[in-house]
Design an enzyme around this catalytic site. Structure first.
Site, short mmCIF file in Angstrom:
data_model
loop_
_atom_site.label_atom_id
_atom_site.label_comp_id
_atom_site.label_asym_id
_atom_site.label_seq_id
_atom_site.Cartn_x
_atom_site.Cartn_y
_atom_site.Cartn_z
N CYS A 60 -2.60 1.19 3.77
CA CYS A 60 -2.76 -0.09 2.88
C CYS A 60 -3.77 0.05 2.05
O CYS A 60 -3.37 -0.28 0.73
CB CYS A 60 -3.17 -0.99 3.98
SG CYS A 60 -1.86 -1.39 5.33
N ASP A 61 -4.97 0.85 2.07
CA ASP A 61 -5.87 0.99 1.18
C ASP A 61 -5.11 1.95 0.00
O ASP A 61 -5.34 1.32 -1.12
CB ASP A 61 -7.04 1.65 1.84
CG ASP A 61 -8.06 2.30 0.75
OD1 ASP A 61 -9.13 1.75 0.73
OD2 ASP A 61 -7.69 3.26 -0.16
#
Length: 166
Positions: A60-61
């Protein structure tokens, strides 16, 4: 509905599956200052909606960073990242990571986006990794429901879809 797994386990997606050609469903999510944001908040713009389970995880980062970098070159395109993270956590994460070209939005209150776009994972109350491109006339022009929640989306296809949208 799309078949999606999370860490190899099947999950149940709540809501209606969105398809290319559909009118983009409206939703209400929260900005980092707790103000409400809807699809209409960016009416008339092309929207790239990047959906992630949680900003505090590796994929997600990376996904949010990638679209933050791409957003600088996309012109009149609104890039939204939506997750179930609390607005305070999103604001902290963006500040710590220099994210300035993406608007992070929280669906934690009502799961309005998750239900409207068919990405709410019932078992986890997280959003399934997905990408939606909505043109300036609120038509969905690109959809990717990532089949395994820990995999990356197809960044190149999403960026190309944004460039093709009007």
């Amino acid at each position: 509905m799309a078949d999606v797994t999370f860490k190899g386990n099947p999950v149940t997606l709540v809501g209606q599956e969105v398809k290319v050609g559909d009118s983009a469903p409206n939703f209400t999510v929260l900005a980092n200052d707790l103000s409400e944001v809807t699809l209409d908040s960016s009416k008339g713009q092309i929207r790239l909606i990047s959906v992630v389970p949680s900003l505090d995880t590796g994929v997600c980062d990376a996904q949010t960073r990638r679209f933050n970098e791409e957003a600088a070159n996309l012109g009149n395109v609104k890039v939204l990242t939506i997750s179930m993270d609390l607005p305070f956590a999103q604001k902290r994460w963006c500040g710590a990571n220099g994210i300035e070209n993406v608007q992070t939005l929280s669906d934690h209150r009502d799961a309005s986006f998750g239900k409207a776009y068919g990405v709410l994972m019932e078992e986890l109350r997280l959003l399934a990794r997905s990408i939606f491109v909505v043109d300036s006339n609120d038509k969905v022009t690109y959809v990717e429901y990532v089949s395994e929640g820990t995999n990356h989306p197809n960044y190149e296809a999403a960026i190309e879809a944004v460039k093709q949208a009007k």
